[in-house]
Write a protein that holds these residues in place. Structure first.
Motif, PDB file in Angstrom:
ATOM      1  N   SER A 136      49.728   7.950  24.957  1.00 24.36           N
ATOM      2  CA  SER A 136      50.495   6.851  24.371  1.00 24.36           C
ATOM      3  C   SER A 136      51.978   7.054  24.677  1.00 24.36           C
ATOM      4  O   SER A 136      52.386   8.106  25.176  1.00 24.36           O
ATOM      5  N   ASP A 137      52.766   6.025  24.342  1.00 20.41           N
ATOM      6  CA  ASP A 137      54.215   6.178  24.502  1.00 20.41           C
ATOM      7  C   ASP A 137      54.892   6.470  23.167  1.00 20.41           C
ATOM      8  O   ASP A 137      56.120   6.457  23.072  1.00 20.41           O
ATOM      9  N   ILE A 138      54.088   6.762  22.150  1.00 24.04           N
ATOM     10  CA  ILE A 138      54.632   7.047  20.823  1.00 24.04           C
ATOM     11  C   ILE A 138      55.499   8.305  20.895  1.00 24.04           C
ATOM     12  O   ILE A 138      55.020   9.386  21.223  1.00 24.04           O
ATOM     13  N   VAL A 163      49.295   3.184  25.361  1.00 24.69           N
ATOM     14  CA  VAL A 163      49.264   2.320  24.184  1.00 24.69           C
ATOM     15  C   VAL A 163      50.369   2.755  23.234  1.00 24.69           C
ATOM     16  O   VAL A 163      51.036   3.764  23.452  1.00 24.69           O
ATOM     17  N   ASN A 164      50.542   1.975  22.178  1.00 30.40           N
ATOM     18  CA  ASN A 164      51.439   2.370  21.102  1.00 30.40           C
ATOM     19  C   ASN A 164      50.756   2.068  19.770  1.00 30.40           C
ATOM     20  O   ASN A 164      49.625   1.564  19.741  1.00 30.40           O
ATOM     21  N   GLU A 165      51.421   2.373  18.685  1.00 34.08           N
ATOM     22  CA  GLU A 165      50.798   2.198  17.368  1.00 34.08           C
ATOM     23  C   GLU A 165      50.425   0.744  17.116  1.00 34.08           C
ATOM     24  O   GLU A 165      49.338   0.450  16.603  1.00 34.08           O
ATOM     25  N   ALA A 166      51.309  -0.180  17.477  1.00 33.56           N
ATOM     26  CA  ALA A 166      51.041  -1.598  17.232  1.00 33.56           C
ATOM     27  C   ALA A 166      49.787  -2.057  17.968  1.00 33.56           C
ATOM     28  O   ALA A 166      48.965  -2.811  17.422  1.00 33.56           O
ATOM     29  N   GLU A 173      42.040  -3.985  14.046  1.00 33.28           N
ATOM     30  CA  GLU A 173      41.787  -5.198  13.265  1.00 33.28           C
ATOM     31  C   GLU A 173      40.863  -6.148  14.016  1.00 33.28           C
ATOM     32  O   GLU A 173      39.941  -6.730  13.431  1.00 33.28           O
ATOM     33  N   GLU A 174      41.081  -6.289  15.314  1.00 35.76           N
ATOM     34  CA  GLU A 174      40.242  -7.174  16.127  1.00 35.76           C
ATOM     35  C   GLU A 174      38.785  -6.726  16.113  1.00 35.76           C
ATOM     36  O   GLU A 174      37.861  -7.550  16.046  1.00 35.76           O
ATOM     37  N   HIS A 180      39.840   5.707   9.469  1.00 33.36           N
ATOM     38  CA  HIS A 180      39.447   6.615   8.393  1.00 33.36           C
ATOM     39  C   HIS A 180      40.409   7.794   8.309  1.00 33.36           C
ATOM     40  O   HIS A 180      40.337   8.592   7.370  1.00 33.36           O
ATOM     41  N   GLU A 181      41.326   7.876   9.278  1.00 31.60           N
ATOM     42  CA  GLU A 181      42.446   8.815   9.223  1.00 31.60           C
ATOM     43  C   GLU A 181      43.647   8.130   9.864  1.00 31.60           C
ATOM     44  O   GLU A 181      43.485   7.278  10.740  1.00 31.60           O
ATOM     45  N   PRO A 182      44.861   8.500   9.467  1.00 29.53           N
ATOM     46  CA  PRO A 182      46.037   7.913  10.111  1.00 29.53           C
ATOM     47  C   PRO A 182      46.083   8.262  11.598  1.00 29.53           C
ATOM     48  O   PRO A 182      45.549   9.285  12.033  1.00 29.53           O
ATOM     49  N   ILE A 183      46.718   7.400  12.371  1.00 40.17           N
ATOM     50  CA  ILE A 183      46.951   7.686  13.782  1.00 40.17           C
ATOM     51  C   ILE A 183      47.864   8.907  13.884  1.00 40.17           C
ATOM     52  O   ILE A 183      48.888   8.988  13.203  1.00 40.17           O
TER      53      ILE A 183
END
Length: 202
Positions: A136-138, A163-166, A173-174, A180-183
């Motif tokens: 990711s680029d986070i 990818v990123n968080e958004a 959601e889609e 079940h755990e935070p990113i």
């Protein structure tokens, strides 16, 4: 330490974390989509899970089949096949756990990325778990250079679909799943970032 390695192999550390937490204790059928030689499957093979794996490389399929034959002779060799993540040769809702470790960031473009994710989600049972580790680029968004089609040149010189968080939250959601755990993201000295994306299917 030798006993630990014999039990878990060279497992992804964040998949190991989920095993320690007991997240997958009720799972019975496991698919590693992009299994390579089976580094993430040693524990599952040793503990009588029904283990399946796909990889586009026939040589890797031969290696994971041999590993399965050694650790779990009862696990059918036919469970390991040469295939791509976007065209999984399995029925809908076939697996309790689908693993995708260091696979999704090889997507050619957003459509390819989404096709892989949807294919893996299709074969996951309701209530099942999806474990993904991907670039990711986070944390390094200002250090990567866009190449087009969602791919970037990273500071370590590699080219990856990022990818990123958004993006991950929107796809979650889609899909109709939930975290079940935070990113979680690991930053490797600003050279690359690897994100853990843990979902459960409703």
């Amino acid at each position: 330490m030798q006993d630990l390695h014999a039990t878990f192999g060279n497992i992804d550390i964040y998949l190991f974390d989920q095993l320690l937490k007991g997240t997958y204790s009720q799972c019975k059928t496991v698919l590693d989509a992009g299994c390579g030689a089976g580094r993430n499957l040693v524990y599952f093979l040793r503990n009588s899970y029904e283990v399946y794996g796909i990889d586009p490389d026939p040589g890797s399929v031969a290696k994971v089949t041999a590993l399965s034959r050694t650790l779990a002779p009862q696990n059918p060799a036919a469970n390991f096949v040469s295939a791509s993540a976007e065209a999984l040769p399995f029925e809908d809702a076939a697996f309790d756990l689908v693993i995708s470790s260091a696979v999704l960031h090889f997507a050619r473009n957003p459509a390819h990325f989404e096709s892989m994710v949807h294919s893996m989600w299709r074969v996951l049972k309701p209530g099942g778990y999806f474990f993904a580790r991907l670039a990711s680029d986070i944390g390094i968004g200002d250090r990567v250079r866009p190449l087009g089609d969602g791919r970037f040149l990273l500071p370590d010189g590699s080219q990856r679909f990022l990818v990123n968080e958004a993006v991950l939250l929107a796809i979650t959601e889609e899909l109709g799943g939930y975290l079940h755990e935070p990113i979680k993201t690991t930053n490797v000295q600003n050279l690359r970032c690897m994100t853990t994306w843990c979902l459960q299917k409703k």
